[in-house]
Write a protein that holds these residues in place. Sequence first.
Motif, PDB file in Angstrom:
ATOM      1  N   ALA A   1       0.836  -1.209   0.000  1.00  0.00           N
ATOM      2  CA  ALA A   1       0.000   0.000   0.000  1.00  0.00           C
ATOM      3  C   ALA A   1       0.866   1.253   0.000  1.00  0.00           C
ATOM      4  N   GLY A   2       1.918   1.223   0.814  1.00  0.00           N
ATOM      5  CA  GLY A   2       2.824   2.370   0.860  1.00  0.00           C
ATOM      6  C   GLY A   2       3.527   2.599  -0.463  1.00  0.00           C
ATOM      7  N   THR A   3       3.848   1.516  -1.164  1.00  0.00           N
ATOM      8  CA  THR A   3       4.483   1.635  -2.477  1.00  0.00           C
ATOM      9  C   THR A   3       3.563   2.324  -3.470  1.00  0.00           C
ATOM     10  N   VAL A   4       2.282   1.979  -3.413  1.00  0.00           N
ATOM     11  CA  VAL A   4       1.299   2.636  -4.283  1.00  0.00           C
ATOM     12  C   VAL A   4       1.212   4.121  -3.959  1.00  0.00           C
ATOM     13  N   ALA A   5       1.189   4.452  -2.657  1.00  0.00           N
ATOM     14  CA  ALA A   5       1.100   5.855  -2.235  1.00  0.00           C
ATOM     15  C   ALA A   5       2.316   6.650  -2.694  1.00  0.00           C
ATOM     16  N   VAL A   6       3.490   6.070  -2.530  1.00  0.00           N
ATOM     17  CA  VAL A   6       4.704   6.755  -2.975  1.00  0.00           C
ATOM     18  C   VAL A   6       4.692   6.903  -4.487  1.00  0.00           C
ATOM     19  N   GLY A   7       4.256   5.855  -5.188  1.00  0.00           N
ATOM     20  CA  GLY A   7       4.168   5.924  -6.646  1.00  0.00           C
ATOM     21  C   GLY A   7       3.220   7.013  -7.117  1.00  0.00           C
ATOM     22  N   ALA A   8       2.099   7.173  -6.412  1.00  0.00           N
ATOM     23  CA  ALA A   8       1.139   8.218  -6.768  1.00  0.00           C
ATOM     24  C   ALA A   8       1.751   9.604  -6.584  1.00  0.00           C
ATOM     25  N   SER A   9       2.520   9.781  -5.510  1.00  0.00           N
ATOM     26  CA  SER A   9       3.145  11.084  -5.271  1.00  0.00           C
ATOM     27  C   SER A   9       4.212  11.388  -6.321  1.00  0.00           C
ATOM     28  N   LEU A  10       4.943  10.371  -6.742  1.00  0.00           N
ATOM     29  CA  LEU A  10       5.944  10.563  -7.800  1.00  0.00           C
ATOM     30  C   LEU A  10       5.285  10.892  -9.131  1.00  0.00           C
ATOM     31  N   LEU A  11       4.107  10.291  -9.348  1.00  0.00           N
ATOM     32  CA  LEU A  11       3.361  10.574 -10.571  1.00  0.00           C
ATOM     33  C   LEU A  11       2.928  12.035 -10.602  1.00  0.00           C
ATOM     34  N   ALA A  12       2.455  12.543  -9.461  1.00  0.00           N
ATOM     35  CA  ALA A  12       2.051  13.948  -9.379  1.00  0.00           C
ATOM     36  C   ALA A  12       3.255  14.875  -9.509  1.00  0.00           C
ATOM     37  N   LEU A  13       4.395  14.459  -8.947  1.00  0.00           N
ATOM     38  CA  LEU A  13       5.614  15.261  -9.056  1.00  0.00           C
ATOM     39  C   LEU A  13       6.060  15.381 -10.515  1.00  0.00           C
TER      40      LEU A  13
ATOM     41  N   SER B   1       4.078  15.401 -13.171  1.00  0.00           N
ATOM     42  CA  SER B   1       3.197  16.365 -13.830  1.00  0.00           C
ATOM     43  C   SER B   1       1.946  16.567 -13.001  1.00  0.00           C
ATOM     44  N   THR B   2       1.572  17.827 -12.785  1.00  0.00           N
ATOM     45  CA  THR B   2       0.354  18.099 -12.015  1.00  0.00           C
ATOM     46  C   THR B   2      -0.906  17.654 -12.757  1.00  0.00           C
ATOM     47  N   ASP B   3      -0.797  17.408 -14.043  1.00  0.00           N
ATOM     48  CA  ASP B   3      -1.938  16.862 -14.781  1.00  0.00           C
ATOM     49  C   ASP B   3      -2.288  15.453 -14.308  1.00  0.00           C
ATOM     50  N   ASN B   4      -1.359  14.819 -13.599  1.00  0.00           N
ATOM     51  CA  ASN B   4      -1.582  13.462 -13.096  1.00  0.00           C
ATOM     52  C   ASN B   4      -2.268  13.446 -11.729  1.00  0.00           C
ATOM     53  N   ILE B   5      -2.611  14.606 -11.180  1.00  0.00           N
ATOM     54  CA  ILE B   5      -3.192  14.657  -9.830  1.00  0.00           C
ATOM     55  C   ILE B   5      -4.487  13.844  -9.716  1.00  0.00           C
ATOM     56  N   PRO B   6      -5.439  13.955 -10.667  1.00  0.00           N
ATOM     57  CA  PRO B   6      -6.639  13.111 -10.535  1.00  0.00           C
ATOM     58  C   PRO B   6      -6.310  11.617 -10.503  1.00  0.00           C
ATOM     59  N   LYS B   7      -5.347  11.195 -11.315  1.00  0.00           N
ATOM     60  CA  LYS B   7      -4.946   9.791 -11.320  1.00  0.00           C
ATOM     61  C   LYS B   7      -4.297   9.416  -9.991  1.00  0.00           C
ATOM     62  N   ALA B   8      -3.440  10.305  -9.463  1.00  0.00           N
ATOM     63  CA  ALA B   8      -2.794  10.056  -8.176  1.00  0.00           C
ATOM     64  C   ALA B   8      -3.833   9.973  -7.060  1.00  0.00           C
ATOM     65  N   PHE B   9      -4.833  10.850  -7.110  1.00  0.00           N
ATOM     66  CA  PHE B   9      -5.913  10.854  -6.117  1.00  0.00           C
ATOM     67  C   PHE B   9      -6.640   9.508  -6.135  1.00  0.00           C
ATOM     68  N   ASN B  10      -6.976   9.023  -7.327  1.00  0.00           N
ATOM     69  CA  ASN B  10      -7.695   7.756  -7.446  1.00  0.00           C
ATOM     70  C   ASN B  10      -6.841   6.572  -7.018  1.00  0.00           C
TER      71      ASN B  10
END
Length: 297
Positions: free
Chosen positions: A255-267, A269-278
């Motif tokens: 779960a933590g790996t997914v969370a870190v991956g989501a934050s790296l995705l947002a870092l 590009s901010t266009d990835n924020i909705p995907k990171a949120f989901n």
Amino acid sequence: MRVWDPGRITRLSKLSVYARLVRVEHTLFSLPFATIGLLVARATNPVIYALSYLALFGLRAAAMSFNNVADADIDALNPRTSKRPVVTGIVSTREALAITLLAIMLYFAAAYSICIPALLYATPLLLLALSYPYAKRVHPLPHLHLGLVLGMSVFGGWVAGMCSTSCTGANLSLSNAPWLIVFGVALWVAGFDVIYSTMDYEFDKRIGLGSIPALLGPERALKIAVMLECLAASLWTLGALLYSGIFAAITSLAAGTVAVGASLLALKSTDNIPKAFNMNLAVGFIALPGFVLDMVA
């Protein structure tokens, strides 16, 4: 930057409007964390689980409904949030406050039905949740406040679970609470709330609302979010190992790996924020099975 708001609303049936007001999906999002607390306490009574979920729904519904009222003046000024129900008038302030009161009554009734300690802790947890909308008006770290609100779902589940073996909660000692998991969850939520708040960076800075992006800028804020997620994953995984067992540690690490991956995705590009949120919506459900396996093993 992409403008996106999961709380926006259009004209639907009244029931659907109320469901969006209290954000029913947020209760579903919170369920794994209350369940983790119950499992760490080795609760087996299905009635305690049902009452805990009712209390969680009441607390979340009260917090979300009240948040719409407390933030209506700010939401009306922000183009991203200007379609929220109280702002548009689809739900009146009086209706929202009535829903808040009903949800609080449900929350306290469920807590009372669990045990006296659960009822005693109910008030500070409610105040923590209801005060969140005001945090950004007084300091730049509302993300930690929000994180603690969700992190305490683990604590609430643990209290209920401990009460399941004693109607008076006589076996309850705060020193034994799963604090590493509580704070791990809190930092995880804080991290992705920092990501989410970058969408309001210019607005927050212009009107003087507190947030890490408004204080340090979006780029630095996103880097801080990655660090928060890494720390959260470490605390959560260690806590899972100490309070539950190896299976919980494995799924918490995933779960933590997914969370870190989501934050790296947002870092990236901010266009990835909705995907990171989901992606973050799945984190609790990824961690939960390991706690179940430790319980039955």
